[in-house]
Design a protein around this motif. Structure first.
Motif, PDB file in Angstrom:
ATOM      1  N   SER A 105       4.788  17.751  10.918  1.00  0.00           N
ATOM      2  CA  SER A 105       4.815  16.474  11.622  1.00  0.00           C
ATOM      3  C   SER A 105       3.660  15.575  11.211  1.00  0.00           C
ATOM      4  CB  SER A 105       4.777  16.706  13.138  1.00  0.00           C
ATOM      5  OG  SER A 105       3.551  17.279  13.533  1.00  0.00           O
ATOM      6  N   GLN A 121       3.293  21.613  13.157  1.00  0.00           N
ATOM      7  CA  GLN A 121       2.341  20.510  13.284  1.00  0.00           C
ATOM      8  C   GLN A 121       1.967  19.946  11.922  1.00  0.00           C
ATOM      9  OE1 GLN A 121      -0.743  22.444  15.503  1.00  0.00           O
ATOM     10  NE2 GLN A 121       0.140  21.940  17.491  1.00  0.00           N
ATOM     11  N   SER A 132      -4.654  23.365  12.090  1.00  0.00           N
ATOM     12  CA  SER A 132      -3.403  24.068  11.804  1.00  0.00           C
ATOM     13  C   SER A 132      -3.545  25.005  10.612  1.00  0.00           C
ATOM     14  CB  SER A 132      -2.293  23.046  11.539  1.00  0.00           C
ATOM     15  OG  SER A 132      -2.066  22.250  12.685  1.00  0.00           O
ATOM     16  N   MET A 185       9.870  18.459  11.730  1.00  0.00           N
ATOM     17  CA  MET A 185       9.509  19.355  12.819  1.00  0.00           C
ATOM     18  C   MET A 185      10.714  20.136  13.355  1.00  0.00           C
ATOM     19  SD  MET A 185       6.937  18.554  15.949  1.00  0.00           S
ATOM     20  CE  MET A 185       6.213  19.892  16.878  1.00  0.00           C
ATOM     21  N   GLN A 190      -6.077  17.836  13.254  1.00  0.00           N
ATOM     22  CA  GLN A 190      -4.878  18.650  13.429  1.00  0.00           C
ATOM     23  C   GLN A 190      -4.559  19.461  12.179  1.00  0.00           C
ATOM     24  OE1 GLN A 190      -3.126  18.544  16.583  1.00  0.00           O
ATOM     25  NE2 GLN A 190      -2.629  20.487  15.642  1.00  0.00           N
ATOM     26  N   GLN A 239       3.965  27.378  15.071  1.00  0.00           N
ATOM     27  CA  GLN A 239       3.571  26.107  15.690  1.00  0.00           C
ATOM     28  C   GLN A 239       2.691  25.267  14.770  1.00  0.00           C
ATOM     29  OE1 GLN A 239       1.523  26.519  19.401  1.00  0.00           O
ATOM     30  NE2 GLN A 239       1.521  24.321  19.825  1.00  0.00           N
ATOM     31  N   PRO A 240       1.603  25.822  14.187  1.00  0.00           N
ATOM     32  CA  PRO A 240       0.803  24.992  13.276  1.00  0.00           C
ATOM     33  C   PRO A 240       1.579  24.560  12.039  1.00  0.00           C
ATOM     34  CG  PRO A 240       0.018  27.264  13.265  1.00  0.00           C
ATOM     35  CD  PRO A 240       0.956  27.130  14.411  1.00  0.00           C
TER      36      PRO A 240
END
Length: 644
Positions: A360, A357, A206, A309, A202, A353-354
């Motif tokens: 998170s 991520q 990302s 996040m 991830q 979004q990345p």
């Protein structure tokens, strides 16, 4: 087992367990990266697959924007008069005072009077589909290979921890709570595995996505790109601040987990004793305290890291609004096409979004690194001294043991054994007696090299024990302890543990010699009776007889019997004594005993007090001397005077 009412770490109820400060984040992370780098080829394939997947994914919105342009161009073209060129249509719009609309049409690829080219739109959509399918396949390949790498890495670490456990000195286990150690080699390793699997792919995906999308956005509009990137420093700052706050709580979470496991393991092991002494409420209070510490550190770690996040999503939404407004104005002015703005908006959403991520993933990364630090604490623990490079093995195997001016202490400021000298002739039975804490068990631990002497030497058949390998020394030695240890398995397997190469006839012979055969044959499954790891299904005396049979089968030259009859009834004691007599025949044996009736026939009785030998001789001679042995003997066998 520690005494009920005390924590597994040795503290009192209400006292917080000692939490060691974890090593810094970066060194531990570097060690994990170096370990993953051993799978260099697969990691390169994973990286290449992720780069290719991200690249295809990044191109897809731009291609999809072309489909939007085809639809919008066709729609606008159908509303313009047929038979005109685009330039004529633009001039006509300007003449009617529709300058903004004219500017937009001038920037578009339209043919007045012609509608939507659905064939071209279908071709573009097919291209987008192929891009997404290719990206998905490459992503699956990366995930498959990464799973192999992570599982292999954790399997290697688990094997290293298992090997390390066998190289750690006995002092490490004396100072560590067993439940905490079990938590490190089970829970922490599992948590590390999950964290690596979820974060590596991830994070790479990302980070590369952010780079690829930033490049694509710059090719569309530098101004909109600047607006989109403006939120990144704020997101990075928020992530760093929140992650810094959550790290101590993740460390506390896994430390508290280990302490709680130690408490639970201790309680389960000693549940009969706890009930017998009525200490249930106190033990439950200790559990509640440890459980509360785990609860507090866990919710704080998860809550604080969970803020990352939502914070980044809030910044992303602000960015989305700004891009939509400015982009709409640019389309209206004809500086950008609708498809480009649509692609850019999609990119801006993919850009944040990345980042979300990545934020998170810090949650999992902090937790995984905290577990890795605890695992590395075990792997970095000081090991017992290595065997000599050029070991010496005794030329004969008679069991001649000599203690020559031996001194030893568990702590430098608390000497235990000082200047002790003792000689055991081959085949002799040496009984070691004395009050609790005199150093009796320490003496036999030095023979086995569970600890090394501070000074002096222990000679085994004229060879310094430190010049021998531990396997060689312990291969000549058999040991029967006060606590009869049996593993989960059949009675036959527990006896055969003493010599795995022994035949069934030899195992049965050892069982008969140690009075095991007669009670085993009364069991429904005989030697195939399955015992649990605490020997359930047979009595304490029968468990002890099984351990003696195990030692008998090993045929050791040196035998150590440490309080082997201390917890059985008189009849079973007689059986065990007879079994020990058979076992010690023609062997040099050291017998530690509180019941002095069991060592009357010893060739030599050694009386120890405060780490020193204060008397030695035979049973009759020591009684006649009216010294320390005489006092110990009378303390056991003299009836108390009735004062009533």
């Amino acid at each position: 087992m520690t005494r009920p009412g005390r924590t597994a770490t040795g503290g009192h109820p209400g006292q917080a367990p000692a939490i060691e400060r974890a090593k810094s984040f970066r060194p531990t992370l570097k060690r994990l990266v170096r370990r993953l780098a051993t799978f260099r080829v697969r990691m390169l394939v994973i990286l290449a697959s992720i780069i290719a997947s991200v690249t295809l994914t990044a191109f897809a919105p731009r291609v999809l924007g072309h489909a939007t342009n085809l639809l919008f161009d066709g729609f606008i073209g159908s509303r313009l008069p047929a038979g005109l060129t685009k330039e004529q249509a633009v001039d006509a719009l300007r003449a009617r005072g529709q300058g903004t609309f004219a500017d937009m049409v001038a920037s578009m690829d339209v043919v007045p009077g012609e509608g939507i080219d659905f064939g071209a739109v279908g071709t573009v959509l097919l291209q987008v589909l192929m891009l997404y399918v290719g990206a998905a396949l490459l992503g699956w390949l990366a995930a498959f290979l990464l799973n192999q790498v992570v599982v292999a890495t954790v399997a290697d670490m688990r094997a290293e921890v298992e090997a390390k456990v066998h190289r750690l000195p006995l002092s490490y286990y004396d100072q560590s709570a067993r439940g905490d150690l079990l938590s490190r080699v089970t829970n922490d390793l599992d948590n590390l595995s999950q964290s690596l699997q979820q974060t590596i792919s991830q994070l790479l995906n990302s980070i590369l996505t952010v780079i690829a999308i930033l490049i694509m956005m710059l090719t569309i509009s530098p101004l909109l790109s600047l607006i989109a990137v403006a939120t990144v420093p704020l997101a990075v700052l928020a992530t760093a601040l929140i992650a810094r706050r959550s790290k101590p709580h993740f460390i506390g979470q896994w430390t508290a987990t280990g302490a709680l496991n130690a408490q639970v393991e201790e309680t389960f092991t000693g549940h009969e004793l706890i009930k017998a002494f009525g200490r249930r409420a106190e033990v439950e209070a200790v559990f509640d305290e440890q459980n509360q510490k785990l609860y507090e550190s866990s919710w704080k770690a998860q809550f604080i890291s969970g803020i990352i996040m939502p914070t980044i999503m809030f910044l992303g939404n602000l960015n989305y609004v700004a891009v939509a407004v400015v982009g709409g104005l640019r389309v209206a002015s004809g500086q950008l096409s609708l498809g480009e703005v649509q692609a850019f908006i999609q990119y801006s959403r993919q850009f944040t979004q990345p980042l979300s991520q990545i934020g998170s993933m810090f949650n999992l990364m902090q937790s995984g690194v905290a577990s890795a630090e605890r695992i590395y604490e075990v792997l970095d623990a000081q090991e017992e001294s290595p065997d000599p490079v050029d070991p010496v093995s005794p030329q004969r195997d008679t069991g001649h043991i000599v203690f020559d001016d031996v001194s030893f202490s568990y702590r430098p400021d608390h000497p235990l054994i000082e200047g002790l000298s003792l000689e055991a002739q081959p085949g002799q039975m040496i009984a070691i007696v004395g009050p609790t804490g005199a150093g009796k068990t320490t003496l036999v631990n030095l023979i086995m090299r569970f600890y090394d002497v501070d000074s002096g030497t222990i000679l085994v058949d004229d060879v310094d024990a430190r010049q021998m390998t531990r396997d060689d020394l312990r291969g000549r030695t058999g040991m029967v302890l006060q606590d009869s240890w049996l593993f989960g398995g059949t009675i036959y397997d527990n006896i055969a543990y003493g010599d795995p190469s022994a035949s069934r006839e030899q195992v049965i012979e050892a069982a008969k010699a140690c009075h095991v055969d007669h009670f085993v044959r009364t069991l429904p499954d005989g030697y195939q009776t399955v015992l649990d790891d605490e020997g359930g299904g047979v009595s304490a005396g029968e468990r002890q007889l099984i351990t003696i049979a195990r030692a008998f089968l090993a045929k050791p030259t040196i035998l150590i019997l440490d309080e082997a009859t201390s917890s059985v009834d008189t009849r079973t004691e007689l059986l065990i004594s007879q079994a020990m007599a058979n076992l010690s025949s023609d062997r040099t044996s050291f017998v530690i005993a509180h019941r002095l009736s069991t060592i009357r026939n010893a060739d030599l009785i050694v009386v120890m007090e405060d780490g020193h030998i204060v008397e030695q001789g035979t049973h009759e001679g020591l009684l006649a001397a009216h010294g320390a042995y005489f006092r110990l003997y009378n303390a056991q066998f003299t009836e108390p005077v009735d004062q009533g």
